[in-house]
Design a protein around this motif. Structure first.
Motif, PDB file in Angstrom:
ATOM      1  N   TRP A 161      21.419  26.142 -27.173  1.00 26.61           N
ATOM      2  CA  TRP A 161      20.854  27.213 -28.000  1.00 26.61           C
ATOM      3  C   TRP A 161      20.282  26.662 -29.294  1.00 26.61           C
ATOM      4  CZ3 TRP A 161      22.581  27.974 -32.884  1.00 26.61           C
ATOM      5  CH2 TRP A 161      23.863  27.494 -33.218  1.00 26.61           C
ATOM      6  N   ALA A 165      16.654  27.459 -30.575  1.00 22.93           N
ATOM      7  CA  ALA A 165      16.515  28.165 -31.853  1.00 22.93           C
ATOM      8  C   ALA A 165      15.589  27.398 -32.792  1.00 22.93           C
ATOM      9  CB  ALA A 165      17.882  28.360 -32.497  1.00 22.93           C
ATOM     10  N   THR A 168      12.040  27.912 -31.789  1.00 29.16           N
ATOM     11  CA  THR A 168      11.665  29.305 -32.063  1.00 29.16           C
ATOM     12  C   THR A 168      11.314  29.480 -33.536  1.00 29.16           C
ATOM     13  OG1 THR A 168      13.241  29.991 -30.370  1.00 29.16           O
ATOM     14  CG2 THR A 168      12.393  31.710 -31.822  1.00 29.16           C
ATOM     15  N   LEU A 378      11.622  36.068 -30.820  1.00 27.84           N
ATOM     16  CA  LEU A 378      13.078  36.223 -30.855  1.00 27.84           C
ATOM     17  C   LEU A 378      13.604  36.799 -29.541  1.00 27.84           C
ATOM     18  CD1 LEU A 378      13.647  37.442 -34.520  1.00 27.84           C
ATOM     19  CD2 LEU A 378      14.303  35.251 -33.511  1.00 27.84           C
ATOM     20  N   LEU A 379      12.886  37.770 -28.982  1.00 28.73           N
ATOM     21  CA  LEU A 379      13.300  38.332 -27.689  1.00 28.73           C
ATOM     22  C   LEU A 379      13.261  37.256 -26.603  1.00 28.73           C
ATOM     23  CD1 LEU A 379      11.611  41.847 -27.490  1.00 28.73           C
ATOM     24  CD2 LEU A 379      14.056  41.318 -27.620  1.00 28.73           C
ATOM     25  N   PHE A 381      13.587  34.129 -27.072  1.00 24.93           N
ATOM     26  CA  PHE A 381      14.701  33.222 -27.363  1.00 24.93           C
ATOM     27  C   PHE A 381      15.997  33.757 -26.738  1.00 24.93           C
ATOM     28  CE2 PHE A 381      18.250  32.479 -30.445  1.00 24.93           C
ATOM     29  CZ  PHE A 381      18.509  31.168 -30.072  1.00 24.93           C
ATOM     30  N   VAL A 382      16.253  35.043 -26.944  1.00 17.15           N
ATOM     31  CA  VAL A 382      17.467  35.645 -26.378  1.00 17.15           C
ATOM     32  C   VAL A 382      17.449  35.511 -24.852  1.00 17.15           C
ATOM     33  CG1 VAL A 382      18.729  37.806 -26.042  1.00 17.15           C
ATOM     34  CG2 VAL A 382      17.814  37.229 -28.302  1.00 17.15           C
ATOM     35  N   ALA A 383      16.277  35.821 -24.242  1.00 17.52           N
ATOM     36  CA  ALA A 383      16.177  35.723 -22.779  1.00 17.52           C
ATOM     37  C   ALA A 383      16.376  34.283 -22.316  1.00 17.52           C
ATOM     38  CB  ALA A 383      14.832  36.254 -22.313  1.00 17.52           C
ATOM     39  N   LEU A 385      18.341  32.130 -23.374  1.00 18.37           N
ATOM     40  CA  LEU A 385      19.751  31.743 -23.359  1.00 18.37           C
ATOM     41  C   LEU A 385      20.388  31.999 -21.997  1.00 18.37           C
ATOM     42  CD1 LEU A 385      20.849  33.033 -26.878  1.00 18.37           C
ATOM     43  CD2 LEU A 385      20.199  30.728 -26.212  1.00 18.37           C
TER      44      LEU A 385
END
Lengths: 494, 87
Positions: A161, A165, A168, A378-379, A381-383, A385
């Motif tokens: 991550w 990050a 990102t 950011l979305l 990035f979350v996906a 993970l």
């Protein structure tokens, strides 16, 4: 110590790229045409490298060597054919035509061009929405690649991550600060950097294992089937459908398609077209052959790791391996920031302005664009993970989604009889069908629909045929809308 | 319109360039020449050929004629062309 050095090199390189972007920002104007298209003033070298660096993503840099390592060096043929030859031809057929049309009418996005030609805000928004939809997995792919790269480089000290990050953060900073001019400038820097570094890496590794012949010999000893062309994963169906879906998909990628509007002159497009096959080859041969040769090297590639950093860590000093990973992360960043920038122009020009607020001020539009970029990244990035597939799988899904747009667009560009209903049917129906196929593999309650049939043929190829058939068929049975204007796409005469 | 009938030869030429960039005739061949499988050399040589022929395509003026423009009259110098309306 070495760990600090590696991370220092990666972060230092990313900061350098950001600095170049800021210089570019200082010379830019504040208009939308400058922010998105650098006032259509991009020259040959910059256009060539900005397109090149955009194609050079985690898909090429890590996914490609991984696939060559696992399945054989035929991946070089697939990518060389689709990028070096088929894409070059499409560069002329779609790119030059779009440049001529864009130059006459001042278009900035694909949706805008089609919406104006067919007098349809719905078509404009549809094309923009579909583009943003498939952009999402591709941005996510870069974050996955960056996360995996730093894990590989630091032996897991920097977690997955953390790398995702970091990239990102840099892409958001970059796009919101620099605009197209900044993106184009750093793309050139990164393209030249990567091209040099990948050759140095290949020469270094090859001399360490005793030359090209020895490397190939060891590869064949470990995996004898790598020597003969075809076989295994590489069926004719796989080769043809991968090459076609990716090459057509690439032309519809927002960041590539927008490049078709930015060239300073026709001469720039011509030169880029001629140099394309050689440039592609210069990059793919060393990158993918290192991956294939790695099959015969005494190295241990952990499950889910990228092969390239493992090879470099084994055969080159730590600082050099860090430099290559920095180059690769820069490639991902440059892919991502181009994508986000183009995505934000699709969002503000084709969705926000026509549908939400037509008379928003320039400042408000710029603000919406930047917030949109940050939210989208950011979305993604979350996906990222959740790591929903391999780099190649995620990438291919996105490419195929875009490829379904290509044939209706070619139809619109060359066939005056194309109607609005034809376009909407040809764009919408195959997308819905493909989305059903993709979602069925993610949603657990429904049966998974097959992605390939009869020995490696991608269903997306069939859906491309359907998209063309629907566009032509529906156009033939419907009348042109009164708001449409075919002369918008005329390029000769007055 | 400036299309020439002889320019039509570029259509099959491009088709062949794309089709044979994949070394189909060497399917299953496993000979190694100069350190690399021979089909990789085919691909490298083929992409070199593509650049050569693309260059010929551009220099012959077929590039403009293919779009219905007269060669040498496009906005190579970067000036916006007349006829549309830029907004």
């Amino acid at each position: 110590m070495t760990l600090g050095l590696s991370v220092g090199i990666v972060v230092g390189y990313l900061l350098l790229a950001l600095a170049v972007g800021l210089v570019a920002y200082r010379v830019s104007e504040t208009t939308a045409e400058d922010y998105y298209l650098a006032s259509r003033s991009i020259g040959t070298v910059v256009l060539l490298f900005t397109t090149f660096a955009t194609l050079l993503s985690a898909f090429t840099f890590f996914g490609g060597p991984n696939l060559a390592f696992g399945a054989g060096p035929e991946w070089l043929i697939v990518m060389g054919t689709l990028d070096g030859v088929l894409f070059a031809v499409l560069w002329y057929v779609i790119g030059y035509k779009q440049w001529l049309i864009g130059n006459r009418n001042g278009y900035v996005t694909l949706g805008e061009m089609l919406g104006d030609r067919f007098g349809s805000t719905a078509l404009r928004a549809l094309v923009a929405g579909i583009s943003l939809l498939w952009l999402f997995p591709y941005v996510m792919l870069q974050q996955m690649g960056a996360g995996e790269a730093l894990v590989g480089l630091t032996g897991g000290v920097v977690p997955y991550w953390g790398g995702a990050a970091l990239v990102t953060l840099f892409m958001i900073l970059y796009v919101t600060l620099a605009g197209m001019r900044g993106v184009a400038w750093t793309d050139t820097l990164q393209g030249l950097f990567m091209l040099s570094i990948v050759w140095i890496a290949a020469i270094w590794v090859v001399s360490a294992v005793g030359g090209v012949g020895a490397a190939t010999g060891a590869m064949l000893e470990a995996r004898p089937e790598f020597g003969s062309f075809g076989g295994g994963l590489y069926s004719p169906g796989f080769i043809i459908s991968t090459a076609i879906t990716i090459a057509f998909g690439v032309t519809m990628f927002p960041q590539i398609n927008q490049r078709f509007f930015v060239a300073k002159s026709g001469r720039v497009l011509k030169r880029s077209f001629v140099l394309w096959p050689v440039l592609v080859l210069l990059l793919f041969v060393p990158a993918f052959m290192i991956g294939a040769w790695a099959a015969g090297m005494p190295i241990d590639v952990p499950e889910g790791a990228n092969v390239l950093p493992v090879v470099l860590n084994e055969y080159t000093p730590a600082w050099f391996a860090a430099l290559v990973v920095a180059g690769a992360m820069a490639a991902m960043m440059s892919s991502s920031d181009s994508m986000l920038l183009s995505g934000s122009s699709y969002f503000t020009r084709d969705l926000y302005r026509p549908l939400v607020s037509a008379d928003a001020s320039e400042e408000r539009e710029a603000w919406i664009a930047r917030v949109g970029v940050a939210g989208f990244a950011l979305l993604a990035f979350v996906a990222s993970l959740f790591r929903p597939g391999t780099l190649i799988e995620v990438g291919s899904t996105a490419f195929s989604g875009f490829a379904l747009l290509a044939l209706p667009v070619i139809c619109a560009l060359y066939w005056q009889r194309t109607t609005r209903s034809g376009m909407i049917a040809g764009v919408l129906v195959p997308q819905l069908a493909y989305l059903a196929v993709v979602l069925s593999s993610v949603v657990p309650v429904v049966p998974t629909l097959p992605r390939t049939v009869a020995g490696g043929w991608d269903v997306a190829l069939g859906l491309m045929v359907l998209s063309a058939a629907l566009t032509v068929g529906v156009s033939l049975v419907t009348a042109p809308a009164t708001e449409g204007d075919a002369s918008r796409f005329a390029v000769a005469g007055d | 319109m400036g299309r020439l009938r002889s320019d039509l030869v570029w259509v099959p030429t491009f088709a062949v360039l794309v089709a044979l960039a994949v070394p189909w005739p060497l399917w299953g061949v496993d000979r190694v020449v100069a350190g690399l499988p021979v089909w990789i050399w085919w691909h490298i040589a083929w992409l070199g050929l593509c650049t050569g022929l693309f260059s010929l395509f551009v220099r012959s003026g077929a590039w403009e004629r293919g779009m219905g423009l007269r060669s040498g009259t496009t906005a190579d110098d970067g000036a916006p062309m007349t006829g549309g309306d830029r907004r």
